[in-house]
Design a protein around this motif. Structure first.
Motif, PDB file in Angstrom:
ATOM      1  N   TRP A 189       0.835  -1.212   0.000  1.00  0.00           N
ATOM      2  CA  TRP A 189       0.000   0.000   0.000  1.00  0.00           C
ATOM      3  C   TRP A 189       0.866   1.256   0.000  1.00  0.00           C
ATOM      4  CZ3 TRP A 189      -5.038   0.134   3.388  1.00  0.00           C
ATOM      5  CH2 TRP A 189      -6.014  -0.648   2.755  1.00  0.00           C
ATOM      6  N   ILE A 190       1.932   1.237   0.805  1.00  0.00           N
ATOM      7  CA  ILE A 190       2.807   2.415   0.878  1.00  0.00           C
ATOM      8  C   ILE A 190       3.495   2.649  -0.464  1.00  0.00           C
ATOM      9  CG2 ILE A 190       4.856   3.364   1.999  1.00  0.00           C
ATOM     10  CD1 ILE A 190       4.027   1.864   4.531  1.00  0.00           C
ATOM     11  N   HIS A 197       2.344   1.716  -3.375  1.00  0.00           N
ATOM     12  CA  HIS A 197       1.340   2.036  -4.396  1.00  0.00           C
ATOM     13  C   HIS A 197       0.119   2.653  -3.701  1.00  0.00           C
ATOM     14  CE1 HIS A 197       3.775  -1.324  -5.991  1.00  0.00           C
ATOM     15  NE2 HIS A 197       3.685  -0.663  -7.137  1.00  0.00           N
ATOM     16  N   PRO A 198       0.165   3.942  -3.401  1.00  0.00           N
ATOM     17  CA  PRO A 198      -0.936   4.573  -2.652  1.00  0.00           C
ATOM     18  C   PRO A 198      -2.291   4.470  -3.347  1.00  0.00           C
ATOM     19  CG  PRO A 198       1.009   5.995  -2.719  1.00  0.00           C
ATOM     20  CD  PRO A 198       1.266   4.872  -3.672  1.00  0.00           C
ATOM     21  N   ILE A 200      -4.816   1.989  -1.844  1.00  0.00           N
ATOM     22  CA  ILE A 200      -5.390   2.179  -0.506  1.00  0.00           C
ATOM     23  C   ILE A 200      -6.912   2.296  -0.613  1.00  0.00           C
ATOM     24  CG2 ILE A 200      -5.474   3.689   1.510  1.00  0.00           C
ATOM     25  CD1 ILE A 200      -2.617   4.489   0.942  1.00  0.00           C
ATOM     26  N   TRP A 244      -9.919   3.735   0.866  1.00  0.00           N
ATOM     27  CA  TRP A 244     -10.265   4.779   1.822  1.00  0.00           C
ATOM     28  C   TRP A 244     -11.634   4.572   2.438  1.00  0.00           C
ATOM     29  CZ3 TRP A 244      -6.435   7.494   3.541  1.00  0.00           C
ATOM     30  CH2 TRP A 244      -5.320   7.733   2.722  1.00  0.00           C
TER      31      TRP A 244
END
Length: 378
Positions: free
Chosen positions: A149-150, A152-153, A156, A158
């Protein structure tokens, strides 16, 4: 087209040591033959001859009955011999006998020897170690997913994060606030008698401030969230595991960790410190009210002493515990949910385990924090 009714299976004793089987030894024909066979007996050490020449039809049910008869008669220190059975029936009887022998070799024994205390301790230790290794593996997999996730934002999610912040954080405000307020009242009330004896009424601010901000507020908040949200995580994932929804997610290419675990981790990392701050405020407010009622310490005097005594370090120590407690709660809750197997009973069992283990580990972590801060003189 009508079917001819099957001739009922029958057994006849023709001689003292010989019986004749006749009729259709099939599902439709055996009827109550099993109870008739149970009345057969033979002298110990003799040989019983079973004449099967007049068996008209034979299937697996009849073969199972005949095999049971052979086994029972041959188990009384004697022998049982079947004769004149058709070749095709013999093959079926052999197949059924092999299947019965295979099931007997793979099934557990009827009488299990009870474990001694030492053996029980060994099994419990092995199970605990196995579960610990599995938990470490789960933490590793979750860390790798979080790293994805970090990196490839855009991956994420939400909406699940915001939903979990609302369910685990905002919805928990009433119960956290009420219990923290009552805890502050109890701490001030219990200390009031002792402080009054020495004329040290004003020190109630020290007692309430340090105890709530450093220990009670983060600990009681974590325990409430573990019982409220940690159990919900285990029950949700456990129910999905039982109904095979998690397998379906993997089939369509959705990573369960990214969908079910990481949003809860991030949400609780945000929500628990904020809940701890809210618990600090309500706990100090409850202590302030009790100090006014029991020790005649006004609100201004209480706040003036509170600001001078309680340092920012004490406040940050309590807030700093919250992310660690959040990691424990969400990891144990999701881990126990993924370990659910079977049906609804397993969901309840894993949910109970998640709550018990979460609270236990939170208290252990709090004790380790106390030892570490004492060593660091904080």
């Amino acid at each position: 087209m009508t079917q001819t009714p099957a001739t009922a299976a029958s057994v006849t004793r023709t001689k003292p040591l010989e019986v004749a089987l006749s009729g259709s030894w099939t599902v439709r024909g055996i009827g109550r033959i099993d109870s008739e066979l149970n009345t057969l007996s033979m002298p110990s050490g003799s040989t019983m001859v079973i004449d099967a020449s007049r068996i008209e039809a034979f299937d697996s049910a009849g073969a199972w009955i005949v095999h049971k008869l052979l086994h029972r008669l041959g188990g009384t220190s004697g022998q049982a011999e079947i004769r004149d059975l058709r070749p095709e029936f013999v093959r079926l009887l052999d197949v059924v006998g092999q299947e019965i022998a295979h099931q007997a070799s793979t099934s557990p024994p009827d009488a299990v020897k009870p474990l001694t205390n030492l053996e029980g301790l060994g099994h419990s230790t092995a199970d605990a170690l196995q579960q610990g290794v599995a938990l470490l593996a789960f933490v590793g997999e979750s860390s790798i997913a979080l790293g994805g996730w970090i990196a490839h934002p855009a991956r994420i999610r939400w909406r699940p994060i915001l939903y979990n912040i609302r369910s685990a954080g905002f919805d928990a405000l009433p119960i956290v606030g009420l219990l923290s307020f009552l805890l502050g009242v109890v701490v001030a009330y219990q200390g009031a008698d002792q402080l009054r004896q020495y004329g040290a009424n004003i020190f109630v601010a020290d007692l309430v401030g340090l105890s709530m901000l450093r220990e009670f507020a983060p600990l009681i908040t974590a325990i409430i969230v573990a019982g409220r949200s940690g159990s919900a995580y285990a029950a949700q994932i456990g129910s999905m595991a039982v109904t095979e929804e998690i397998d379906a997610m993997r089939t369509i290419g959705i990573a369960p960790l990214e969908m079910l675990v990481l949003p809860k981790v991030i949400a609780l990392f945000i929500a628990l410190p904020l809940l701890t701050v809210f618990a600090d405020l309500l706990g100090v407010f409850g202590g302030m009210i009790m100090a006014r009622a029991q020790l005649a310490v006004s609100y201004l005097e209480f706040l003036d002493r509170f600001v001078k005594t309680v340092s920012v370090t004490a406040y940050l120590i309590g807030i700093g515990k919250a992310p660690v407690f959040a990691a424990i709660i969400v990891t144990v809750g999701c881990f126990q949910g993924f370990r659910t197997r079977g049906g609804a009973d397993s969901v309840g069992l894993q949910t109970t385990r998640s709550v018990v283990q979460s609270i236990f580990l939170v208290i252990v972590a709090d004790a380790l924090f106390s030892v570490a801060f004492s060593a660091l003189d904080l």
